[in-house]
Write a protein that holds these residues in place. Structure first.
Motif, PDB file in Angstrom:
ATOM      1  N   ASP A  95       0.594  16.853  10.692  1.00 55.25           N
ATOM      2  CA  ASP A  95       1.947  17.390  10.566  1.00 55.25           C
ATOM      3  C   ASP A  95       1.910  18.792   9.953  1.00 55.25           C
ATOM      4  O   ASP A  95       2.597  19.696  10.425  1.00 55.25           O
ATOM      5  N   GLY A  96       1.091  18.974   8.943  1.00 54.52           N
ATOM      6  CA  GLY A  96       0.980  20.269   8.278  1.00 54.52           C
ATOM      7  C   GLY A  96       0.473  21.373   9.194  1.00 54.52           C
ATOM      8  O   GLY A  96       0.844  22.533   9.040  1.00 54.52           O
ATOM      9  N   ARG A  97      -0.364  21.010  10.147  1.00 55.97           N
ATOM     10  CA  ARG A  97      -0.902  21.984  11.109  1.00 55.97           C
ATOM     11  C   ARG A  97       0.030  22.171  12.307  1.00 55.97           C
ATOM     12  O   ARG A  97      -0.287  22.935  13.218  1.00 55.97           O
ATOM     13  N   GLY A  98       1.146  21.435  12.324  1.00 57.62           N
ATOM     14  CA  GLY A  98       2.078  21.542  13.430  1.00 57.62           C
ATOM     15  C   GLY A  98       1.619  20.820  14.685  1.00 57.62           C
ATOM     16  O   GLY A  98       2.124  21.092  15.782  1.00 57.62           O
ATOM     17  N   GLU A  99       0.684  19.898  14.550  1.00 56.61           N
ATOM     18  CA  GLU A  99       0.128  19.203  15.709  1.00 56.61           C
ATOM     19  C   GLU A  99       0.736  17.822  15.934  1.00 56.61           C
ATOM     20  O   GLU A  99       0.541  17.237  17.001  1.00 56.61           O
ATOM     21  N   LEU A 100       1.464  17.309  14.947  1.00 56.16           N
ATOM     22  CA  LEU A 100       1.991  15.949  15.075  1.00 56.16           C
ATOM     23  C   LEU A 100       3.137  15.870  16.074  1.00 56.16           C
ATOM     24  O   LEU A 100       3.147  14.996  16.951  1.00 56.16           O
ATOM     25  N   CYS A 117       0.833  -1.207   0.000  1.00 62.27           N
ATOM     26  CA  CYS A 117       0.000   0.000   0.000  1.00 62.27           C
ATOM     27  C   CYS A 117       0.870   1.261   0.000  1.00 62.27           C
ATOM     28  O   CYS A 117       1.644   1.491   0.931  1.00 62.27           O
ATOM     29  N   SER A 118       0.726   2.084  -1.027  1.00 56.33           N
ATOM     30  CA  SER A 118       1.533   3.300  -1.121  1.00 56.33           C
ATOM     31  C   SER A 118       1.221   4.293  -0.005  1.00 56.33           C
ATOM     32  O   SER A 118       2.104   5.031   0.450  1.00 56.33           O
ATOM     33  N   TYR A 119      -0.016   4.320   0.475  1.00 59.37           N
ATOM     34  CA  TYR A 119      -0.364   5.207   1.586  1.00 59.37           C
ATOM     35  C   TYR A 119       0.306   4.738   2.880  1.00 59.37           C
ATOM     36  O   TYR A 119       0.781   5.554   3.665  1.00 59.37           O
ATOM     37  N   SER A 120       0.342   3.436   3.075  1.00 56.97           N
ATOM     38  CA  SER A 120       1.052   2.893   4.237  1.00 56.97           C
ATOM     39  C   SER A 120       2.528   3.243   4.159  1.00 56.97           C
ATOM     40  O   SER A 120       3.135   3.662   5.152  1.00 56.97           O
ATOM     41  N   GLN A 121       3.113   3.098   2.988  1.00 58.86           N
ATOM     42  CA  GLN A 121       4.526   3.406   2.797  1.00 58.86           C
ATOM     43  C   GLN A 121       4.805   4.885   3.068  1.00 58.86           C
ATOM     44  O   GLN A 121       5.801   5.228   3.718  1.00 58.86           O
ATOM     45  N   ALA A 122       3.929   5.761   2.596  1.00 62.51           N
ATOM     46  CA  ALA A 122       4.118   7.204   2.804  1.00 62.51           C
ATOM     47  C   ALA A 122       4.019   7.561   4.284  1.00 62.51           C
ATOM     48  O   ALA A 122       4.814   8.362   4.799  1.00 62.51           O
ATOM     49  N   ALA A 123       3.052   6.981   4.991  1.00 61.90           N
ATOM     50  CA  ALA A 123       2.889   7.261   6.418  1.00 61.90           C
ATOM     51  C   ALA A 123       4.110   6.773   7.196  1.00 61.90           C
ATOM     52  O   ALA A 123       4.635   7.490   8.062  1.00 61.90           O
ATOM     53  N   LEU A 182       6.932   9.038   9.427  1.00 64.77           N
ATOM     54  CA  LEU A 182       7.337   8.707  10.789  1.00 64.77           C
ATOM     55  C   LEU A 182       8.837   8.439  10.847  1.00 64.77           C
ATOM     56  O   LEU A 182       9.515   8.872  11.779  1.00 64.77           O
ATOM     57  N   GLY A 183       9.362   7.760   9.836  1.00 62.67           N
ATOM     58  CA  GLY A 183      10.794   7.485   9.780  1.00 62.67           C
ATOM     59  C   GLY A 183      11.629   8.752   9.684  1.00 62.67           C
ATOM     60  O   GLY A 183      12.664   8.874  10.351  1.00 62.67           O
ATOM     61  N   ARG A 184      11.187   9.718   8.865  1.00 66.17           N
ATOM     62  CA  ARG A 184      11.909  10.987   8.740  1.00 66.17           C
ATOM     63  C   ARG A 184      11.937  11.746  10.060  1.00 66.17           C
ATOM     64  O   ARG A 184      12.866  12.494  10.338  1.00 66.17           O
ATOM     65  N   LYS A 185      10.912  11.541  10.865  1.00 64.57           N
ATOM     66  CA  LYS A 185      10.837  12.211  12.166  1.00 64.57           C
ATOM     67  C   LYS A 185      11.566  11.414  13.247  1.00 64.57           C
ATOM     68  O   LYS A 185      11.626  11.836  14.395  1.00 64.57           O
ATOM     69  N   GLY A 186      12.101  10.248  12.880  1.00 69.68           N
ATOM     70  CA  GLY A 186      12.813   9.421  13.850  1.00 69.68           C
ATOM     71  C   GLY A 186      11.905   8.748  14.856  1.00 69.68           C
ATOM     72  O   GLY A 186      12.326   8.451  15.971  1.00 69.68           O
ATOM     73  N   VAL A 187      10.664   8.514  14.465  1.00 68.91           N
ATOM     74  CA  VAL A 187       9.674   7.937  15.370  1.00 68.91           C
ATOM     75  C   VAL A 187       9.680   6.415  15.236  1.00 68.91           C
ATOM     76  O   VAL A 187       9.378   5.890  14.161  1.00 68.91           O
TER      77      VAL A 187
END
Length: 86
Positions: free
Chosen positions: A74-79, A12-18, A22-27
């Motif tokens: 993330d876009g709203r700065g809430e993540l 699933c490309s949406y799963s991969q993107a999500a 998270l990976g870019r944020k080190g989560v």
């Protein structure tokens, strides 16, 4: 950091993107591939209030939603504050 769980399917490309966000944020997160573990699909549906699509993302006990919902947070700065909550 609260535990993060991502219910997904490997193709699933949406799963991969999500997962990439998270990976870019080190989560660190626990991935539940519902094709590998089909018995956990019902768990995902119950936890998400009836949603049957992937990904379904949880931060602690909070249901964040799917990929678009994660990116919107993330876009709203809430993540980041949500991830930092103890």
């Amino acid at each position: 950091m609260p535990p993060v769980t991502v219910y997904s399917k490997s193709w699933c490309s949406y799963s991969q993107a999500a997962k990439a966000l998270l990976g870019r944020k080190g989560v660190p997160f626990t991935e539940v591939d519902i094709e590998v573990e089909p018995e956990r699909r019902e768990e995902m549906i119950t936890r998400s209030g009836g949603r049957t699509t992937v990904p379904q993302i949880f931060i602690g006990d909070r249901h964040v939603g799917g990929c678009d919902d994660l990116f919107a947070l993330d876009g709203r700065g809430e993540l980041d504050p949500l991830l930092a909550a103890a």
